[in-house]
Structure formats: C-alpha cells, structure tokens
Design an enzyme around this catalytic site. Sequence first.
Site, PDB file in Angstrom:
ATOM      1  N   SER A  91       0.653  -1.185  -0.169  1.00 11.33           N
ATOM      2  CA  SER A  91      -0.025  -0.085   0.067  1.00 11.33           C
ATOM      3  C   SER A  91       0.665   1.224  -0.007  1.00 11.33           C
ATOM      4  CB  SER A  91      -0.803   0.004   1.232  1.00 11.33           C
ATOM      5  OG  SER A  91      -1.741  -1.205   1.417  1.00 11.33           O
TER       6      SER A  91
HETATM    7  N1  SAH Z   1      -1.024  -4.373   3.781  1.00 10.27           N
HETATM    8  C1  SAH Z   1      -0.385  -4.879   2.570  1.00 10.27           C
HETATM    9  C2  SAH Z   1      -0.882  -4.765   1.365  1.00 10.27           C
HETATM   10  C3  SAH Z   1      -1.534  -5.885   0.800  1.00 10.27           C
HETATM   11  S1  SAH Z   1      -2.509  -5.651  -0.626  1.00 10.27           S
HETATM   12  C4  SAH Z   1       1.267  -4.148   2.333  1.00 10.27           C
HETATM   13  O1  SAH Z   1       1.572  -3.460   3.138  1.00 10.27           O
HETATM   14  O2  SAH Z   1       1.952  -4.711   1.623  1.00 10.27           O
HETATM   15  C5  SAH Z   1      -3.919  -6.669   0.101  1.00 10.27           C
HETATM   16  C6  SAH Z   1      -3.879  -8.091   0.186  1.00 10.27           C
HETATM   17  O3  SAH Z   1      -4.948  -8.850   0.563  1.00 10.27           O
HETATM   18  C7  SAH Z   1      -3.462  -9.090  -0.994  1.00 10.27           C
HETATM   19  O4  SAH Z   1      -2.177  -9.747  -0.712  1.00 10.27           O
HETATM   20  C8  SAH Z   1      -4.555  -9.996  -1.097  1.00 10.27           C
HETATM   21  O5  SAH Z   1      -4.016 -11.340  -1.557  1.00 10.27           O
HETATM   22  C9  SAH Z   1      -4.943 -10.049   0.144  1.00 10.27           C
HETATM   23  N2  SAH Z   1      -6.509 -10.475   0.549  1.00 10.27           N
HETATM   24  C10 SAH Z   1      -7.479 -10.371  -0.294  1.00 10.27           C
HETATM   25  N3  SAH Z   1      -8.577 -10.704   0.358  1.00 10.27           N
HETATM   26  C11 SAH Z   1      -8.322 -11.338   1.592  1.00 10.27           C
HETATM   27  C12 SAH Z   1      -8.848 -12.278   2.275  1.00 10.27           C
HETATM   28  N4  SAH Z   1     -10.303 -12.480   2.327  1.00 10.27           N
HETATM   29  N5  SAH Z   1      -7.908 -12.725   3.631  1.00 10.27           N
HETATM   30  C13 SAH Z   1      -6.811 -12.398   3.744  1.00 10.27           C
HETATM   31  N6  SAH Z   1      -6.011 -11.691   2.865  1.00 10.27           N
HETATM   32  C14 SAH Z   1      -6.725 -11.274   1.658  1.00 10.27           C
END
Ligand code: SAH
Length: 202
Positions: A50
């Site tokens: 993010s």
């Molecule tokens: N906070 C993270 C951002 C990740 S993007 C960072 O700083 O890197 C969001 C992530 O949520 C993705 O990797 C995606 O695979 C995950 N995601 C989507 N739906 C989800 C769910 N139901 N449970 C767990 N992870 C999920």
Amino acid sequence: MIRSLDHEIADKRVVEAMKRVPREAFVPPELRAVAYEDRPLGIGFGQTISQPFIVAIMIQALELQGDDKVLEVGTGSGYVAAILAGIARKVVTVECIPQLADSARLALDRLGYDNVETHVAGGVLGWPAEAPYDAIIVSAGAPSVPETIVDQLAWNGRLVIPVGSRWQQELLKVTKLRTGNRVENLGGCYFVPLVGEGAWEE
Ligand code: SAH
C-alpha cells in the site's frame, strides 16, 4: 517520505513507527530504489504494497494505545504488519495467497519482529480464533462492511476498511459501540479487492 508524513499525520507515534520500518525490505529487489516513493508498488500475484500515506491515515485511525491486540486482513508484503508491531502489543495478520504469506513471514523474521503472528486464511474473513481484537485494519477493498469482521472486534474497538466498488472505495472507520456501530468516512481510496465469503468473489 517521512518528512511529508510528519507534516500531515498528527499522531507522532505513527510517524515514529513508520520511520523505524525499512520499506525497502518489503518490496521486490528490483523496486528497492523506489521503495520510499509515496505510492503503491507491485509485489507479485497482482497485489501491491500500500501507499505509505494511506497506511499512515489508516493506522492513525485505529487509535492504538500500546497494549492492543490488532488484526490485519491482507498481509501482502508484511509492511503494514511491521508498522503495527511497533505500536501494538500483538499483531495477528492473515493473507489468502500462501506465497505472499511466506515471503512476508520471512521479511518480518529477518527484521526480528516477534509480536507478529501470520496465518494463511481467506475463505472465512479474518482470524476468529483469536478474537476479540482491539483494532482491525483491512488492507483490501470490500463491497460492504463484513459482519464477520465486526464480530471479531471488541466493544469500543476500531475497524478501518475500504468499502465501495472494485475500482473505487471510501475509507470507513467503524467503532463498535454497545449502542450501535459509529461509522465515519475518512475519504476516497483505491485498494485491491478483498476476496472471500461476505466480500468479492475471486
Ligand atoms: N498491507 C499490505 C497490502 C496488501 S494488498 C502491504 O502493506 O503490503 C492486500 C492483500 O490482501 C493482498 O495480498 C491479497 O491477497 C489479500 N487478501 C485479499 N482478500 C483477502 C482475505 N479474504 N483474507 C486475507 N487476505 C486477503
């Protein structure tokens, strides 16, 4: 990056915690040179780490006190979990893509974070086994506020979650009160979709 956050983020504990986390350790090697630009970056599997500014807004809204147990849904690179680890007592973070969960775990271990628990989960949202949480941050966008996530929040707990269409969301802060949920809109944002029961289909 930190200098611009310092201007815009009132909660200095959040800025300090972000200062201590090397974002370059959470991006693919070829993106290390741009790791401190204030924008999301690709981490593989169609997912992103993010944007630091929105991360700061979200963590500030969690109103962490220092002894909180926090749930993060969407570990991705592990960057947000690392920041949370510096302010909260315990962080439970779940990711639905096993390869991302593995590399996040590796990065967190290398940097010595010992108060972060990572799990692979997705079908059922969150990690009910360790509920209730004082605060929950959802790092992916949902079509509505999932009931199952609110269920995992303690009374007076804060949830921050992007809610809207697949392409555009509003960042909502939900405070779970005995008199009903209080919902505040923190502004527009864009996140990858939250997939699973009560959110988007794959
Ligand atoms: N906070 C993270 C951002 C990740 S993007 C960072 O700083 O890197 C969001 C992530 O949520 C993705 O990797 C995606 O695979 C995950 N995601 C989507 N739906 C989800 C769910 N139901 N449970 C767990 N992870 C999920």
